[in-house]
Design a protein around this motif. Structure first.
Motif, PDB file in Angstrom:
ATOM      1  N   LEU A  75      48.146 -13.973  -6.778  1.00  0.00           N
ATOM      2  CA  LEU A  75      46.577 -14.231  -6.180  1.00  0.00           C
ATOM      3  C   LEU A  75      45.876 -13.717  -6.433  1.00  0.00           C
ATOM      4  O   LEU A  75      44.960 -14.293  -6.539  1.00  0.00           O
ATOM      5  N   ALA A  76      45.111 -12.351  -6.411  1.00  0.00           N
ATOM      6  CA  ALA A  76      44.726 -11.874  -6.565  1.00  0.00           C
ATOM      7  C   ALA A  76      43.551 -12.078  -8.194  1.00  0.00           C
ATOM      8  O   ALA A  76      42.555 -11.932  -8.779  1.00  0.00           O
ATOM      9  N   GLY A  77      44.964 -11.065  -8.938  1.00  0.00           N
ATOM     10  CA  GLY A  77      43.345 -11.325 -10.732  1.00  0.00           C
ATOM     11  C   GLY A  77      43.927 -12.107 -10.974  1.00  0.00           C
ATOM     12  O   GLY A  77      43.696 -13.140 -11.598  1.00  0.00           O
ATOM     13  N   GLY A  78      45.110 -13.166 -10.121  1.00  0.00           N
ATOM     14  CA  GLY A  78      44.848 -15.029 -10.626  1.00  0.00           C
ATOM     15  C   GLY A  78      43.742 -15.555 -10.953  1.00  0.00           C
ATOM     16  O   GLY A  78      42.880 -16.798 -11.566  1.00  0.00           O
ATOM     17  N   GLY A  79      43.537 -15.407  -9.472  1.00  0.00           N
ATOM     18  CA  GLY A  79      42.449 -16.490  -8.949  1.00  0.00           C
ATOM     19  C   GLY A  79      40.634 -15.695  -9.379  1.00  0.00           C
ATOM     20  O   GLY A  79      40.086 -16.276 -10.236  1.00  0.00           O
ATOM     21  N   MET A  80      40.421 -14.452  -9.664  1.00  0.00           N
ATOM     22  CA  MET A  80      39.676 -13.516 -10.439  1.00  0.00           C
ATOM     23  C   MET A  80      39.758 -13.992 -11.519  1.00  0.00           C
ATOM     24  O   MET A  80      38.593 -14.656 -12.296  1.00  0.00           O
ATOM     25  N   SER A  81      40.825 -14.213 -12.538  1.00  0.00           N
ATOM     26  CA  SER A  81      40.465 -14.399 -14.078  1.00  0.00           C
ATOM     27  C   SER A  81      40.323 -15.629 -13.744  1.00  0.00           C
ATOM     28  O   SER A  81      39.493 -16.003 -15.075  1.00  0.00           O
ATOM     29  N   SER A  82      40.414 -16.388 -12.908  1.00  0.00           N
ATOM     30  CA  SER A  82      39.933 -18.206 -13.532  1.00  0.00           C
ATOM     31  C   SER A  82      38.654 -18.233 -12.782  1.00  0.00           C
ATOM     32  O   SER A  82      37.766 -18.242 -14.082  1.00  0.00           O
ATOM     33  N   LEU A  83      37.795 -17.588 -12.837  1.00  0.00           N
ATOM     34  CA  LEU A  83      36.266 -17.302 -12.394  1.00  0.00           C
ATOM     35  C   LEU A  83      35.467 -16.688 -13.343  1.00  0.00           C
ATOM     36  O   LEU A  83      34.961 -16.438 -13.740  1.00  0.00           O
ATOM     37  N   MET A  84      36.556 -15.181 -13.267  1.00  0.00           N
ATOM     38  CA  MET A  84      35.426 -14.723 -14.313  1.00  0.00           C
ATOM     39  C   MET A  84      35.459 -15.132 -15.775  1.00  0.00           C
ATOM     40  O   MET A  84      34.797 -14.751 -16.916  1.00  0.00           O
ATOM     41  N   ALA A  85      36.769 -15.682 -16.229  1.00  0.00           N
ATOM     42  CA  ALA A  85      36.775 -15.983 -17.816  1.00  0.00           C
ATOM     43  C   ALA A  85      35.991 -17.180 -17.941  1.00  0.00           C
ATOM     44  O   ALA A  85      35.000 -16.754 -18.962  1.00  0.00           O
ATOM     45  N   ARG A  86      35.562 -17.597 -16.509  1.00  0.00           N
ATOM     46  CA  ARG A  86      34.661 -19.050 -16.957  1.00  0.00           C
ATOM     47  C   ARG A  86      33.283 -18.766 -17.119  1.00  0.00           C
ATOM     48  O   ARG A  86      32.489 -18.901 -17.632  1.00  0.00           O
ATOM     49  N   HIS A  87      33.220 -17.818 -15.698  1.00  0.00           N
ATOM     50  CA  HIS A  87      31.519 -16.577 -15.980  1.00  0.00           C
ATOM     51  C   HIS A  87      31.020 -15.761 -17.482  1.00  0.00           C
ATOM     52  O   HIS A  87      30.448 -16.418 -17.964  1.00  0.00           O
ATOM     53  N   LEU A  88      32.348 -15.235 -17.767  1.00  0.00           N
ATOM     54  CA  LEU A  88      32.321 -14.321 -18.916  1.00  0.00           C
ATOM     55  C   LEU A  88      31.686 -15.493 -20.512  1.00  0.00           C
ATOM     56  O   LEU A  88      31.047 -15.202 -21.312  1.00  0.00           O
ATOM     57  N   GLY A  89      32.122 -16.473 -20.144  1.00  0.00           N
ATOM     58  CA  GLY A  89      32.746 -17.864 -21.455  1.00  0.00           C
ATOM     59  C   GLY A  89      31.261 -18.417 -21.621  1.00  0.00           C
ATOM     60  O   GLY A  89      30.241 -18.872 -22.465  1.00  0.00           O
ATOM     61  N   ALA A  90      30.391 -18.784 -20.494  1.00  0.00           N
ATOM     62  CA  ALA A  90      29.069 -19.215 -20.046  1.00  0.00           C
ATOM     63  C   ALA A  90      28.138 -17.885 -20.205  1.00  0.00           C
ATOM     64  O   ALA A  90      26.859 -18.157 -20.151  1.00  0.00           O
ATOM     65  N   GLY A  91      28.631 -16.103 -20.783  1.00  0.00           N
ATOM     66  CA  GLY A  91      27.517 -15.673 -20.783  1.00  0.00           C
ATOM     67  C   GLY A  91      26.807 -15.148 -19.270  1.00  0.00           C
ATOM     68  O   GLY A  91      25.860 -14.308 -19.582  1.00  0.00           O
TER      69      GLY A  91
END
Length: 463
Positions: A75-91
């Motif tokens: 719940l925590a890691g999967g939801g965080m991953s979706s947001l974090m990956a897109r933020h990192l991809g956008a710089g």
């Protein structure tokens, strides 16, 4: 060049060839997940051979609660991953840091809630599941008490492992996982075989290994300048982004809890239909859950690699690369699941003998596995597609692919078929549910990917 564009340029998820990128993420994550599966198998062997069949039954009864712990980690890691990956991809590293800090607050709240809930209902729940077997109930309660008190280490370790994966450090996660799981196996051997601590020794070994893993990942993050610094945990609020993390992580979390729901439906049906075979079938089902848990983990590794690749590239507007990674992942997941089918159908008795010397348990393991394997090869591709949609921030499609089967189809079919055909009907419920969810996945995936592909094509034309 702006800071955001510089971060994008340095992001290997956006520049490396997709095939190489998939291998460099999927293989380390498969190592990570497989080590966890090997640990579960070895622990089951220790429990079955050195403690006894009652302990194996106690672990089987504890399985639904253990799956809930895994679900909450997701719940925590999967939801965080979706947001974090897109933020990192956008710089957007600052935004990624805020999500990372908020996820820590969420897991702290979950840990407190778990401890309170266990104190209120834990004893009654275990006694009810044990169906009057006091020895099994006592062992299961001792095991679960330790696991729940140690849940903070498991939850925070899961967060940091997911963060490292999305920061392109899957290889490092694999190395740390091997070390931690080898330590766990050694600790379990010491506690169970040498010190004779029984099933509590298994739980103590797990918690000690998780604490070691957490110390290692904190040390790595504290010494690296390329990763999000630990200072973001002091700089940003721990109450931030909870609702977004939960919304995106909930479908996958509920799918893990759904596994516990399915296990509970199986146990209820066995209790009503198995008669004198109940003890052997419960022990055998516990073995099967460990074997299929091991088989599931490489599927999850492939799906998590897809999530990281798709999330980073979607954040950068590269849906073509995201879909290329998806195609590779679906093929890899299918080949893995097909291998599992062959082993499960033809080597069930051998696998059962790893865990128990009881001929009834060994025979039951093989008898359970054969029908469950009929459409198992479809499960990996469906999981990959679900996490692809989760990475793109589409929890509705993810929920359809991950929740319908464990929460509705499989329990309902299990209860229906067991009432009509007895114990044998329980195991045929699994391929029936697989067939329905595969049909749903084809419908959702075909429509969604065609639309996403058309959008990518229009974006390329306008560029």
């Amino acid at each position: 060049m702006s800071m955001g564009h510089a971060a994008q340029h340095a992001n290997p998820f956006l520049t490396a060839p997709v095939g190489r990128l998939f291998l460099s993420n999927a293989v380390p994550m498969a190592v990570v997940m497989s080590m966890g599966g090997i640990l579960a198998v070895v622990d089951g062997i220790f429990v079955g051979h050195f403690i006894g069949s009652d302990a194996l039954a106690a672990v089987s009864l504890a399985f639904p609660v253990v799956m809930v712990l895994s679900a909450l980690t997701t719940l925590a890691g999967g939801g965080m991953s979706s947001l974090m990956a897109r933020h990192l991809g956008a710089g957007e590293r600052a935004a990624a840091g805020r999500v990372f800090a908020g996820a820590h607050g969420l897991v702290l709240a979950i840990s407190v809630a778990l401890a309170v809930l266990w104190a209120v209902v834990g004893t009654a729940l275990v006694q009810s599941m044990a169906a009057g077997n006091a020895d099994v109930a006592d062992q299961a309660q001792d095991y679960l008490r330790i696991m729940i008190l140690g849940a903070p280490a498991q939850l925070v370790l899961g967060l940091h492992a997911d963060a490292l994966r999305n920061e392109g450090r899957a290889g490092l996660v694999a190395v740390l996982s091997v070390l931690v799981n080898l330590f766990n196996i050694g600790a379990n051997w010491l506690a169970i075989v040498v010190l004779g601590l029984g099933i509590s020794g298994s739980a103590l070994g797990a918690v000690a290994a998780q604490a070691l893993g957490l110390a290692l990942v904190l040390g790595v993050r504290g010494r690296s300048r390329k990763l999000l610094p630990l200072s973001v945990l002091r700089k940003h609020s721990w109450l931030e982004a909870w609702s977004r993390i939960v919304r995106l992580g909930l479908p996958l979390c509920l799918s893990f809890i759904g596994i516990a729901v399915v296990a509970s439906a199986v146990m209820l049906s066995l209790r009503l239909r198995a008669g004198a075979e109940y003890a052997a079938l419960i022990a055998a089902y516990g073995v099967v859950t460990r074997l299929l848990g091991f088989a599931f983990l490489p599927q999850m590794a492939i799906a998590l690699a897809t999530q990281s690749i798709a999330g980073n590239n979607a954040g950068a507007g590269r849906n073509d690369r995201a879909q290329a990674g998806l195609r590779l992942a679906i093929g890899a997941a299918f080949l893995w699941c097909l291998t599992v089918v062959v082993v499960g159908v033809f080597a069930g008795s051998t696998l059962g003998g790893w865990f128990s010397n009881d001929p009834a348990v060994i025979y039951a393991v093989a008898k359970i596995l054969r029908p469950m394997m009929l459409l198992y090869a479809s499960s990996g591709p469906v999981l990959v597609l679900a996490l692809y949609f989760q990475a793109l921030g589409q929890p509705g499609r993810t929920a359809a692919l991950t929740l319908v089967k464990p929460w509705l189809l499989t329990p309902l079919i299990i209860l229906t078929l067991s009432a009509v055909f007895g114990v044998r009907g329980i195991w045929f419920a699994f391929p029936m549910a697989d067939a329905i969810i595969l049909t749903l996945a084809v419908m959702i995936g075909r429509n969604a990917l065609r639309i996403d592909g058309a959008r990518t094509f229009e974006a390329e034309k306008s560029a």
